[in-house]
Design an enzyme around this catalytic site. Structure first.
Site, short mmCIF file in Angstrom:
data_model
loop_
_atom_site.label_atom_id
_atom_site.label_comp_id
_atom_site.label_asym_id
_atom_site.label_seq_id
_atom_site.Cartn_x
_atom_site.Cartn_y
_atom_site.Cartn_z
N GLU A 48 6.81 73.49 102.69
CA GLU A 48 6.60 73.75 104.11
C GLU A 48 6.03 75.13 104.93
OE1 GLU A 48 8.75 71.71 102.71
OE2 GLU A 48 8.54 69.70 103.23
N PHE A 115 19.05 60.21 108.28
CA PHE A 115 18.88 60.51 107.39
C PHE A 115 17.46 61.00 107.42
CE2 PHE A 115 16.48 60.06 103.26
CZ PHE A 115 17.06 61.32 102.68
N GLN A 116 17.80 62.20 107.18
CA GLN A 116 17.09 63.42 107.35
C GLN A 116 16.52 63.45 109.06
OE1 GLN A 116 13.04 62.54 103.94
NE2 GLN A 116 14.49 64.28 103.30
N LYS A 165 8.44 58.01 114.17
CA LYS A 165 7.62 57.19 113.14
C LYS A 165 7.49 55.52 113.64
CE LYS A 165 8.46 55.81 107.92
NZ LYS A 165 9.10 55.95 106.93
N MET A 487 10.49 99.07 100.41
CA MET A 487 11.20 99.88 101.77
C MET A 487 12.20 99.32 101.90
SD MET A 487 10.17 100.82 103.76
CE MET A 487 7.89 100.33 104.15
C1 LIG Z 1 12.00 87.75 104.72
C2 LIG Z 1 12.48 88.40 105.18
N1 LIG Z 1 13.91 89.37 104.05
C3 LIG Z 1 14.30 90.29 103.85
C4 LIG Z 1 13.72 91.32 105.06
C5 LIG Z 1 13.52 92.98 104.62
N2 LIG Z 1 12.69 93.38 104.36
C6 LIG Z 1 11.89 93.92 104.32
S1 LIG Z 1 10.91 94.85 103.73
C7 LIG Z 1 11.73 94.41 102.06
C8 LIG Z 1 11.33 94.77 100.63
C9 LIG Z 1 10.15 94.82 100.58
O1 LIG Z 1 9.96 94.56 98.93
P1 LIG Z 1 9.01 94.47 98.04
O2 LIG Z 1 8.25 93.04 98.23
O3 LIG Z 1 8.89 94.51 96.91
O4 LIG Z 1 7.64 95.77 98.85
P2 LIG Z 1 7.35 96.85 98.44
O5 LIG Z 1 8.28 96.91 99.49
O6 LIG Z 1 8.39 97.12 97.63
O7 LIG Z 1 6.63 97.43 98.83
C10 LIG Z 1 12.91 93.72 102.14
C11 LIG Z 1 13.59 93.19 101.72
C12 LIG Z 1 12.39 90.60 105.22
N3 LIG Z 1 11.31 91.27 105.66
N4 LIG Z 1 11.63 89.36 105.05
#
Ligand SMILES: Cc1ncc(C[n+]2csc(CCOP(=O)(O)OP(=O)(O)O)c2C)c(N)n1
Ligand SMILES: [Mg+2]
Lengths: 578, 156
Positions: A48, A115-116, A165, A487
């Site tokens: 979803e 349920f749900q 529903k 990042m």
């Molecule tokens: C749902 C979610 N969980 C955690 C984060 C924290 N976060 C921000 S950037 C990042 C790393 C992203 O890694 P990747 O997708 O490999 O991209 P890269 O930075 O390596 O280009 C994380 C864990 C987030 N923004 N969103």
């Protein structure tokens, strides 16, 4: 007529074409009814959350077209609805109009932990613009039309409609009548003021004319009100440089001589330095969030602020304004562009100063992009994005995920097409790109769409490859694989003594993953293979996955560390001599 | 901390109180008092919220965010100079009738019931301060139970 029929009739009357969703017990009657109708294209997501981002993609991409559409997603009750939460919260943060229809358990068992059953209205209330729960079939059409009205007017946002529903199956009385053409929602507490008032406008014009070091800010509101051309005309008319928020990008050509590029944490040196030295910020449709301003006390200390914004609660929230114009950005720019009182100035000294700011990092960046690889020969994301930009002429649509690659895509693609840059800004939701790109492609089928993700984010919604396979969605999918949550790794390099806690990641063989879905795949490890691979993706028909093996040590600079002022902007890697 | 009263007119819909209290929680305030009643207009409720905040800008921002809710028709701050803030207290207390007599004229109260020789139920109306003063003067040790409505306010 039944509630479910009226629900779908209202969607049809609102010219909804695509419905993204996933079925389940509490929404089955609506799905069943949809099956009998011909006017909807139903797209089943694999989760979803994917459906919510696909719906976002439709809204975000189509608002600048002749045929703006509101994305619609649909789920069952309980877990189905809860899986929509992230996508809805994300739309709320980014002011994206969207309609989410969730099935709910029957009214007779609501609040019995059936349920749900989940308290969908309770959960969604703080993360969306409005929630509804129609309790009678008679209310259905009125509710849906009001929901669309609320979602799309003023500052846009997601609206959730939770439909029990039994209400879906309920019949309306014989005397039921509703006319979508003449219905006007009765909302005495809901107003927005699209037209700018003359008095603050005059003060703003006076300030603009007197200012010596002004900067124009282009925010999401410029894109949302389709005012990119007007903004460019205004900037040219007054000869004032333009800095972009993350979501303001692509409102006007990125290489326009007056463009300063993105502002804020990973903004360009020229944008951030210009802001620090500015005496007037003329901001359109933005909200001065912390990624934009850094430390507020030190932010643009000598600048007056003109703030044009449709949402009055954003005015004076983070930054004190000198002139507040609570109005639609398009209408305000329309007045400013046409008003002969607004005058041109050569601003030679200011523009020279800015030209010098541009030089601070230009050489380093150019060198890095030309080098194309890191110390161990792995590819640089900057270079890949740069080459993609050159090959496509900056005219394609880019849907980015969240991370270093996102900042690279924001900074190094030369956006030429209005509203061609998409992603999750306010929430920064990893995994948004793949499903959002599906919506973008369906909304703008004649344009080429690239989904760019990191290895981390790609795996958060990789299941939507199934949707791409099933519906033959022509997406060019790029995975910039640096083997890390890059990042976060960058922060660890700079601020946590290089302890990489929870960031190295082993990925599956993406070739097998792509193949499993029957999608062609190329892996690119060498610099000379980058261009041919991109070229192949551009020319091939249908989806393709390109994986680039990237240097984990690459960083995105400049960087204003979180909570710091722009004075502390890092322009060089602290651990590198050069 | 400065005590503030916010007056809001809202649609009388389910969930509105929830929305408003959620906003106040999100902004990390503790509501001092909150009263809701019908207004002159059918379907429109009148809400008075009091909380503590010194910073004017923060109050303005809460009001703007309140007004953003579809169901909130208008909201504004009422200050003590330009509005009346009043509350009602019902007090059950153990005190001699003769002692209670001393308070007549100085405080605005009414004896609802005399339960026994020295147990009375009173109704007091007035400013928060005057009710506090009455309770202090009579002595907290005499009070068996007290119910207070919280502040409602009206512009002069
Ligand atoms: C749902 C979610 N969980 C955690 C984060 C924290 N976060 C921000 S950037 C990042 C790393 C992203 O890694 P990747 O997708 O490999 O991209 P890269 O930075 O390596 O280009 C994380 C864990 C987030 N923004 N969103
Ligand atoms: Mg990565």
């Amino acid at each position: 007529m039944t509630g479910k029929k009226l629900l779908l009739k209202a969607l049809k009357d609102r010219r909804v074409k695509f419905i993204f969703g996933y079925t389940g017990g509490a929404i089955m009657p609506v799905f069943d009814e949809m099956e009998k109708m011909e006017n909807f294209a139903f797209v089943m997501s694999r989760h979803e959350q994917g459906a919510a981002f696909m719906a976002q993609g439709i809204s975000r991409a189509s608002l600048s077209t002749q045929n703006p559409q509101v994305g619609v997603c649909m789920s069952t009750s309980g877990p189905g609805a809860m899986n929509l939460v992230t996508g809805i919260a994300d739309a709320h943060m980014d002011s994206v109009p969207m309609i989410a229809v969730t099935g709910q358990v029957a009214t007779g068992v609501i609040a019995t932990d059936a349920f749900q059953e989940s308290d969908v209205v309770g959960v969604m209330m703080p993360i969306c613009k409005q929630t509804y729960m129609p309790l009678q079939a008679e209310e259905m059409e009125k509710t849906i039309h009001e929901a669309f009205y609320v979602a799309t007017t003023g500052r846009g946002g997601p609206v959730v409609i939770d439909v029990p529903k039994d209400v879906q199956n309920e019949l309306v009385g014989d005397d039921y009548a509703f006319d979508p053409e003449t219905c006007r929602p009765h909302l005495p507490g809901y107003y927005y003021s699209p037209t700018p008032e003359r008095e603050p406008l005059n003060r703003a014009i006076d300030m603009i004319n007197k200012s010596e070091r002004p900067v124009i800010f282009c925010g999401h509101g410029v894109i949302n009100s389709n005012a990119g051309d007007l903004l460019r005309k205004f900037a040219e008319k007054v000869n004032i440089p333009v800095a972009f928020t993350f979501h303001g990008i692509s409102a006007m050509p990125a290489d326009h001589p007056l463009s300063l590029g993105m502002m804020g944490m990973h903004g360009t040196v020229e944008a951030n330095k210009a802001i620090m030295e500015s005496d007037l910020l003329i901001s359109f449709g933005m909200r001065f969030d912390d990624r934009v301003t850094g430390k507020l006390d030190e932010y643009a200390a000598n600048a007056d602020v003109i703030h044009v914004e449709i949402d009055p609660s954003e005015i004076d929230k983070n930054v004190r304004t000198s002139v507040a114009i609570n109005a639609d950005v398009y209408r305000t720019l329309h007045v400013l562009v046409g008003d002969p009182m607004v005058s041109y100035k050569p601003r030679r000294r200011w523009l020279e100063k800015i030209a010098a700011f541009r030089e601070i990092m230009a050489e380093d960046l150019k060198e890095e992009i030309e080098q194309g690889t890191g110390e161990d020969g792995r590819l640089l994301m900057k270079t890949i994005i740069h080459q993609l930009s050159n090959l496509t002429g900056g005219r394609d649509l880019i849907v980015s995920d969240v991370g270093q690659h996102q900042m690279m895509a924001a900074r190094f693609y030369n956006y030429q097409t209005q509203n061609s840059w998409f992603g999750s800004g306010g929430a920064g939701t990893m995994g948004c790109s793949l499903p959002m790109a599906i919506g973008v492609k369906l909304a703008r089928p004649n344009e080429r769409v690239w989904s760019i993700s990191g290895d981390g984010g790609f795996q958060m919604n990789a299941q939507e490859l199934g949707t791409i396979m099933e519906h033959n969605i022509d997406l060019k999918i790029i995975i910039l694989n640096n083997g890390y949550l890059g990042m976060v790794r960058q922060w660890q390099t700079f601020f946590f003594d290089g302890r990489y806690a929870g960031t190295p990641m082993r990925s599956p063989d993406f070739m097998f993953l792509a193949q499993a879905y029957g999608i062609p795949y190329r892996k690119v490890e060498k610099l000379q293979d980058v261009e041919p691979a991109l070229q192949e993706a551009m020319e091939c028909k249908g989806a393709i996955v390109l994986e680039f093996v990237c240097d984990p040590a690459e960083v995105i600079l400049p960087m204003v560390p979180a909570g710091c002022g722009f004075d502390e902007m890092m322009v060089k890697h602290p651990n590198k001599k050069k | 901390m400065k005590r503030r009263a916010i007056l809001a007119f809202t649609l009388d819909h389910p969930g509105v109180l929830n929305k408003i209290s959620m906003l106040i929680r999100k902004k990390m305030y503790n509501v001092d008092t909150l009263t809701v009643c019908r207004s002159r207009i059918p379907g429109v409720s009148r809400m008075t919220i009091t909380l503590e905040e010194n910073d004017e800008a923060k109050i303005i921002h809460i009001i703007k965010q309140l007004e953003k809710f579809t169901e909130v028709i208008s909201a504004k701050e009422l200050d003590t100079e330009h509005s009346y803030w009043r509350e009602v207290a019902i007090v059950k207390l153990e005190v001699d009738a003769a002692h209670l007599d001393e308070f007549h004229g100085r405080y605005n109260f009414q004896i609802l019931e005399q339960k026994s020789e020295d147990v009375h139920i009173l109704q007091l109306a007035g400013s928060t301060r005057s009710i506090d003063a009455f309770l202090d003067e009579i002595g907290q040790e005499h009070i068996i139970e007290i119910a207070r409505t919280g502040v409602t306010a009206l512009e002069k």
